[in-house]
Design a protein around this motif. Structure first.
Motif, short mmCIF file in Angstrom:
data_model
loop_
_atom_site.label_atom_id
_atom_site.label_comp_id
_atom_site.label_asym_id
_atom_site.label_seq_id
_atom_site.Cartn_x
_atom_site.Cartn_y
_atom_site.Cartn_z
N THR A 169 -8.78 10.83 -5.83
CA THR A 169 -8.12 10.57 -4.18
C THR A 169 -9.14 9.52 -3.47
OG1 THR A 169 -9.13 12.58 -3.82
CG2 THR A 169 -6.69 12.42 -4.08
N ASN A 170 -10.69 9.91 -3.75
CA ASN A 170 -11.56 9.00 -2.84
C ASN A 170 -11.29 7.57 -3.42
OD1 ASN A 170 -12.39 11.11 -1.68
ND2 ASN A 170 -14.18 11.36 -2.99
N GLY A 171 -11.11 7.23 -4.79
CA GLY A 171 -10.95 6.06 -5.24
C GLY A 171 -9.93 5.26 -4.74
N PHE A 172 -8.58 6.05 -4.62
CA PHE A 172 -7.42 5.48 -3.88
C PHE A 172 -7.73 4.99 -2.28
CE2 PHE A 172 -3.38 5.68 -1.76
CZ PHE A 172 -2.60 4.98 -2.63
N GLU A 173 -8.48 6.04 -1.58
CA GLU A 173 -8.61 5.85 -0.30
C GLU A 173 -9.62 4.49 0.02
OE1 GLU A 173 -10.20 9.59 0.93
OE2 GLU A 173 -8.42 10.35 0.78
N GLU A 174 -10.62 4.46 -1.16
CA GLU A 174 -11.60 3.35 -0.89
C GLU A 174 -10.71 1.86 -0.99
OE1 GLU A 174 -14.72 3.38 -3.67
OE2 GLU A 174 -15.24 5.32 -3.02
N VAL A 175 -9.56 1.88 -1.62
CA VAL A 175 -8.95 0.45 -1.92
C VAL A 175 -7.80 0.24 -0.87
CG1 VAL A 175 -9.16 0.33 -4.30
CG2 VAL A 175 -7.14 1.46 -3.57
N ASN A 176 -7.56 1.38 0.00
CA ASN A 176 -6.78 1.27 1.21
C ASN A 176 -7.50 0.56 2.28
OD1 ASN A 176 -4.13 1.95 0.45
ND2 ASN A 176 -4.98 3.84 0.24
N ARG A 180 0.94 -1.38 0.03
CA ARG A 180 -0.05 -0.05 0.02
C ARG A 180 0.86 1.12 0.01
NH1 ARG A 180 -2.48 1.76 5.52
NH2 ARG A 180 0.04 2.09 5.53
N ASP A 181 1.83 1.26 0.77
CA ASP A 181 2.69 2.24 0.96
C ASP A 181 3.55 2.75 -0.28
OD1 ASP A 181 1.79 2.81 3.44
OD2 ASP A 181 3.36 2.03 4.25
N ALA A 182 3.98 1.53 -1.06
CA ALA A 182 4.70 1.55 -2.34
C ALA A 182 3.72 2.24 -3.40
CB ALA A 182 4.96 0.18 -2.50
N LEU A 183 2.46 1.68 -3.33
CA LEU A 183 1.47 2.17 -4.38
C LEU A 183 1.40 3.77 -3.96
CD1 LEU A 183 -1.18 -0.67 -4.62
CD2 LEU A 183 0.56 0.24 -6.43
N ARG A 184 1.05 4.18 -2.90
CA ARG A 184 0.71 5.50 -2.39
C ARG A 184 1.99 6.46 -3.02
NH1 ARG A 184 -1.43 7.42 2.81
NH2 ARG A 184 -1.03 9.82 2.91
N GLY A 185 3.12 5.93 -3.06
CA GLY A 185 4.38 6.48 -3.71
C GLY A 185 4.53 6.74 -5.29
N ILE A 186 3.90 5.71 -5.56
CA ILE A 186 3.94 5.61 -7.12
C ILE A 186 2.88 6.25 -7.67
CG2 ILE A 186 3.60 3.98 -8.94
CD1 ILE A 186 4.68 1.63 -7.40
N PHE A 187 1.86 6.40 -7.14
CA PHE A 187 0.62 7.14 -7.40
C PHE A 187 0.86 8.59 -7.31
CE2 PHE A 187 -1.08 2.90 -7.96
CZ PHE A 187 -1.39 2.73 -9.64
N ASP A 188 1.77 8.98 -6.21
CA ASP A 188 1.97 10.33 -5.64
C ASP A 188 0.62 10.74 -5.03
OD1 ASP A 188 3.75 12.25 -5.06
OD2 ASP A 188 3.82 13.04 -7.23
N TYR A 189 0.13 10.00 -4.41
CA TYR A 189 -0.92 10.44 -3.63
C TYR A 189 -0.98 11.69 -2.65
CZ TYR A 189 -4.78 10.06 -0.14
OH TYR A 189 -5.97 10.32 0.77
N ASP A 190 -0.13 11.74 -2.05
CA ASP A 190 0.33 12.95 -1.27
C ASP A 190 0.31 14.02 -2.05
OD1 ASP A 190 0.54 11.22 1.17
OD2 ASP A 190 2.50 11.11 0.81
N ALA A 191 1.05 14.21 -3.10
CA ALA A 191 1.04 15.44 -3.88
C ALA A 191 -0.36 15.57 -4.62
CB ALA A 191 1.91 15.29 -5.22
N LYS A 192 -1.30 14.57 -4.90
CA LYS A 192 -2.71 14.79 -5.19
C LYS A 192 -3.32 15.42 -4.22
CE LYS A 192 -3.32 12.88 -9.34
NZ LYS A 192 -3.39 13.70 -10.37
N ILE A 193 -3.30 15.07 -2.99
CA ILE A 193 -4.09 15.73 -1.58
C ILE A 193 -3.71 17.20 -1.52
CG2 ILE A 193 -4.06 15.61 0.92
CD1 ILE A 193 -5.98 13.61 -0.43
N ILE A 194 -2.31 17.76 -1.66
CA ILE A 194 -1.72 18.65 -1.80
C ILE A 194 -2.39 19.50 -3.04
CG2 ILE A 194 0.15 20.38 -1.87
CD1 ILE A 194 1.75 18.15 -0.47
N GLN A 195 -2.52 19.17 -4.16
CA GLN A 195 -2.99 19.74 -5.08
C GLN A 195 -4.50 20.15 -4.92
OE1 GLN A 195 -3.15 17.62 -8.80
NE2 GLN A 195 -3.55 18.98 -10.06
#
Length: 69
Positions: free
Chosen positions: A62-69, A13-28
Motif C-alpha cells: 500500500t505504501n508503494g502504491f501511495e508513493e506513485v500517486n 490513477r483511479d483506474a489503477l486503483r480499481g485494478i489493483f484493488d487498493y481499497d480492499a488492501k486498505i480494509i485488509q
C-alpha cells in the motif's frame, strides 16, 4: 501540464486503483491490525510474528502504491 493532461492522469490513477484493488488492501490492513489489539495476541509468539509479517507485507504494497500517486 495542461488541465486536460491532469484530468487524464487522474483517470488513469483511479483506474489503477480499481485494478489493483487498493481499497480492499486498505480494509485488509485495518482488519489485520485489529487482530494485534487482542490482549492474547503475543501469547503465541510464532503466530504473532506471522501476523506482523503479513501486516508489513500489506503495508509495503500500500505504501508503494501511495508513493506513485
Amino acid at each position: 501540464i495542461l488541465k486536460d493532461q491532469v484530468s487524464v492522469l487522474l483517470e488513469r490513477r483511479d483506474a489503477l486503483r480499481g485494478i489493483f484493488d487498493y481499497d480492499a488492501k486498505i480494509i485488509q490492513l485495518q482488519e489485520e491490525e485489529l487482530k494485534t489489539q487482542d490482549p492474547d495476541f503475543w501469547s503465541n509468539p510464532k503466530e504473532a510474528e506471522t501476523q506482523m509479517k503479513a501486516i508489513r507485507t500489506i503495508k509495503v504494497w500500500t505504501n508503494g502504491f501511495e508513493e506513485v500517486n
